[in-house]
Design a protein around this motif. Structure first.
Motif, PDB file in Angstrom:
ATOM      1  N   ALA A  79      88.496  52.583  -9.454  1.00  0.00           N
ATOM      2  CA  ALA A  79      87.226  52.202 -10.192  1.00  0.00           C
ATOM      3  C   ALA A  79      85.759  52.660  -9.755  1.00  0.00           C
ATOM      4  CB  ALA A  79      87.886  50.684 -10.040  1.00  0.00           C
ATOM      5  N   PHE A  80      86.329  52.281  -8.522  1.00  0.00           N
ATOM      6  CA  PHE A  80      84.672  52.611  -7.817  1.00  0.00           C
ATOM      7  C   PHE A  80      84.408  53.489  -8.046  1.00  0.00           C
ATOM      8  CE2 PHE A  80      82.043  54.055  -4.055  1.00  0.00           C
ATOM      9  CZ  PHE A  80      80.645  52.838  -4.204  1.00  0.00           C
ATOM     10  N   TYR A  81      84.807  54.932  -7.557  1.00  0.00           N
ATOM     11  CA  TYR A  81      84.300  56.245  -8.237  1.00  0.00           C
ATOM     12  C   TYR A  81      83.875  56.335  -9.963  1.00  0.00           C
ATOM     13  CZ  TYR A  81      85.205  57.612  -3.229  1.00  0.00           C
ATOM     14  OH  TYR A  81      85.148  56.597  -2.372  1.00  0.00           O
ATOM     15  N   SER A  82      84.892  56.342 -10.510  1.00  0.00           N
ATOM     16  CA  SER A  82      84.511  56.389 -12.046  1.00  0.00           C
ATOM     17  C   SER A  82      83.493  55.873 -12.297  1.00  0.00           C
ATOM     18  CB  SER A  82      85.589  55.272 -12.790  1.00  0.00           C
ATOM     19  OG  SER A  82      86.978  55.912 -12.628  1.00  0.00           O
ATOM     20  N   GLN A  83      82.905  54.397 -12.151  1.00  0.00           N
ATOM     21  CA  GLN A  83      81.383  53.765 -11.517  1.00  0.00           C
ATOM     22  C   GLN A  83      80.494  54.760 -11.680  1.00  0.00           C
ATOM     23  OE1 GLN A  83      81.534  51.015 -14.281  1.00  0.00           O
ATOM     24  NE2 GLN A  83      78.875  51.711 -13.918  1.00  0.00           N
ATOM     25  N   VAL A  84      80.530  55.003 -10.455  1.00  0.00           N
ATOM     26  CA  VAL A  84      79.442  56.090 -10.018  1.00  0.00           C
ATOM     27  C   VAL A  84      79.090  57.290 -10.653  1.00  0.00           C
ATOM     28  CG1 VAL A  84      78.842  57.819  -7.552  1.00  0.00           C
ATOM     29  CG2 VAL A  84      80.230  54.986  -7.286  1.00  0.00           C
ATOM     30  N   VAL A  85      80.321  58.064 -11.440  1.00  0.00           N
ATOM     31  CA  VAL A  85      80.364  58.917 -12.337  1.00  0.00           C
ATOM     32  C   VAL A  85      80.148  59.050 -13.434  1.00  0.00           C
ATOM     33  CG1 VAL A  85      81.356  60.934 -13.191  1.00  0.00           C
ATOM     34  CG2 VAL A  85      81.818  60.467 -11.273  1.00  0.00           C
ATOM     35  N   GLN A  86      79.861  57.621 -13.813  1.00  0.00           N
ATOM     36  CA  GLN A  86      79.275  57.137 -15.040  1.00  0.00           C
ATOM     37  C   GLN A  86      77.995  56.672 -15.886  1.00  0.00           C
ATOM     38  OE1 GLN A  86      82.051  53.842 -16.840  1.00  0.00           O
ATOM     39  NE2 GLN A  86      83.760  55.300 -16.322  1.00  0.00           N
ATOM     40  N   THR A  87      77.622  56.393 -14.325  1.00  0.00           N
ATOM     41  CA  THR A  87      76.184  55.642 -13.744  1.00  0.00           C
ATOM     42  C   THR A  87      75.507  56.395 -12.727  1.00  0.00           C
ATOM     43  OG1 THR A  87      77.156  53.133 -12.804  1.00  0.00           O
ATOM     44  CG2 THR A  87      76.453  53.306 -15.185  1.00  0.00           C
ATOM     45  N   LEU A  97      77.230  64.617  -6.970  1.00  0.00           N
ATOM     46  CA  LEU A  97      78.074  64.174  -7.822  1.00  0.00           C
ATOM     47  C   LEU A  97      79.585  64.583  -8.532  1.00  0.00           C
ATOM     48  CD1 LEU A  97      77.476  62.892 -11.026  1.00  0.00           C
ATOM     49  CD2 LEU A  97      76.721  64.760 -12.122  1.00  0.00           C
ATOM     50  N   ALA A  98      78.914  65.907  -8.217  1.00  0.00           N
ATOM     51  CA  ALA A  98      80.463  66.543  -8.312  1.00  0.00           C
ATOM     52  C   ALA A  98      81.056  66.199  -6.984  1.00  0.00           C
ATOM     53  CB  ALA A  98      79.909  68.320  -7.796  1.00  0.00           C
ATOM     54  N   PHE A  99      80.819  65.795  -5.526  1.00  0.00           N
ATOM     55  CA  PHE A  99      81.495  65.363  -4.896  1.00  0.00           C
ATOM     56  C   PHE A  99      82.620  63.778  -5.226  1.00  0.00           C
ATOM     57  CE2 PHE A  99      78.690  67.137  -1.325  1.00  0.00           C
ATOM     58  CZ  PHE A  99      79.764  67.711  -1.128  1.00  0.00           C
ATOM     59  N   PHE A 100      81.337  63.280  -5.944  1.00  0.00           N
ATOM     60  CA  PHE A 100      82.062  62.106  -6.669  1.00  0.00           C
ATOM     61  C   PHE A 100      82.900  62.155  -8.043  1.00  0.00           C
ATOM     62  CE2 PHE A 100      78.292  60.719  -4.353  1.00  0.00           C
ATOM     63  CZ  PHE A 100      78.962  58.979  -3.846  1.00  0.00           C
ATOM     64  N   THR A 101      82.326  63.168  -8.248  1.00  0.00           N
ATOM     65  CA  THR A 101      83.559  63.548  -9.719  1.00  0.00           C
ATOM     66  C   THR A 101      85.264  63.888  -8.976  1.00  0.00           C
ATOM     67  OG1 THR A 101      81.803  63.439 -11.044  1.00  0.00           O
ATOM     68  CG2 THR A 101      84.038  64.357 -11.628  1.00  0.00           C
ATOM     69  N   ASP A 102      85.309  64.128  -7.624  1.00  0.00           N
ATOM     70  CA  ASP A 102      86.153  65.327  -7.620  1.00  0.00           C
ATOM     71  C   ASP A 102      87.380  63.964  -6.175  1.00  0.00           C
ATOM     72  OD1 ASP A 102      87.726  67.762  -6.659  1.00  0.00           O
ATOM     73  OD2 ASP A 102      86.760  67.114  -5.199  1.00  0.00           O
ATOM     74  N   LEU A 103      86.064  63.129  -6.032  1.00  0.00           N
ATOM     75  CA  LEU A 103      86.821  61.837  -5.477  1.00  0.00           C
ATOM     76  C   LEU A 103      87.641  61.030  -6.125  1.00  0.00           C
ATOM     77  CD1 LEU A 103      83.883  61.294  -2.749  1.00  0.00           C
ATOM     78  CD2 LEU A 103      86.274  62.253  -2.321  1.00  0.00           C
ATOM     79  N   ARG A 104      86.992  60.850  -7.105  1.00  0.00           N
ATOM     80  CA  ARG A 104      88.006  59.887  -8.705  1.00  0.00           C
ATOM     81  C   ARG A 104      89.050  60.856  -8.568  1.00  0.00           C
ATOM     82  NH1 ARG A 104      85.178  61.106 -14.115  1.00  0.00           N
ATOM     83  NH2 ARG A 104      86.475  62.915 -13.869  1.00  0.00           N
ATOM     84  N   ASP A 105      89.114  62.148  -8.900  1.00  0.00           N
ATOM     85  CA  ASP A 105      90.089  63.025  -9.801  1.00  0.00           C
ATOM     86  C   ASP A 105      91.328  62.791  -8.427  1.00  0.00           C
ATOM     87  OD1 ASP A 105      88.680  63.226 -11.573  1.00  0.00           O
ATOM     88  OD2 ASP A 105      88.281  65.062 -11.711  1.00  0.00           O
TER      89      ASP A 105
END
Length: 240
Positions: A79-87, A97-105
């Motif tokens: 939930a946290f990483y999804s929010q970071v990527v969205q906003t 941004l690529a780091f956070f997207t990868d962490l979310r996935d």
């Protein structure tokens, strides 16, 4: 609907991203191919199903409860990483941004794995409370991120000794090593070249063993509770 479907979105208010985890990605990153039928049978047969407990979400007992504890942590992280990527925060670099997207996935594969293993004994999807997080601030996001990752590591470290099924213990060991790498990445981004706070900082290493901290389930729930709207109970999990 199978969680292996390539077009299956992750449900619940907790996870806002529209992307999903395909079967090949799930197998590769979660390591499900190494989980034997024994581990699945163990959780299926355990009589430790979560039950309503004074209005709280009961994690359950035994291996089921410990896996639900890890599952709740994964829900929070996704939930946290999804929010970071969205906003994304102001002036975020394409690399971060690529780091956070990868962490979310990566975290989503862990979440789906625990959901798969737990089956009908999984706790419901939780609703996050990120009111204390300033998603427009790089410092707030990085600090919160490594706080979640550090807690995830400490949770699995502390609960591992109570896991009775060796397949589940081996799987938890693989996941906790990945979580520790996530924590190290975020710490290095926030505290570059700092021996005291970066990578494996002095604040998370125990002085007597030189190893990462290990928290008991009730400690983990207490620290995670401010970020979750529902009340969580680890009443039936070990306290010492």
């Amino acid at each position: 609907m199978s969680i292996f479907s390539s077009d299956t979105p992750t449900s619940g208010d907790l996870i806002g991203s529209k992307s999903s985890v395909g079967r090949r990605t799930f197998l590769r990153f979660a390591g499900i191919s190494s989980v034997s039928a024994m581990a699945l049978t163990t959780l299926a047969c355990e009589d430790h199903r979560p039950a309503p407990l004074n209005g709280a979400v009961d994690l359950g007992a035994g291996d089921v409860g410990i896996m639900n504890l890890a599952y709740s942590q994964e829900q929070l992280e996704v939930a946290f990483y999804s929010q970071v990527v969205q906003t994304p925060y102001a002036n975020i670099s394409s690399e971060e941004l690529a780091f956070f997207t990868d962490l979310r996935d990566r975290e989503r594969t862990h979440l789906e794995l625990f959901k798969y293993l737990l089956g009908d004994k999984a706790i419901p999807m939780l609703t996050p409370n990120f009111s204390s997080v300033d998603f427009s601030s790089r410092e707030s996001v990085l600090k919160t991120g490594h706080t979640f990752e550090d807690l995830g590591v400490a949770a699995l470290n502390g609960a591992g000794r109570f896991v009775t099924d060796m397949e589940l213990l081996a799987l938890s060991g693989k996941i906790v090593s990945v979580e520790a790498r996530h924590a190290a990445l975020l710490r290095d981004l926030l505290h570059p070249k700092s021996q005291a706070m970066g990578f494996a900082g002095d604040d998370i290493i125990t002085t007597d063993t030189g190893l990462d901290r290990a928290f008991l389930p009730p400690q983990v729930v207490m620290m995670a509770q401010p970020f979750i709207q529902q009340k969580i109970s680890a009443e039936r999990l070990p306290k010492a």
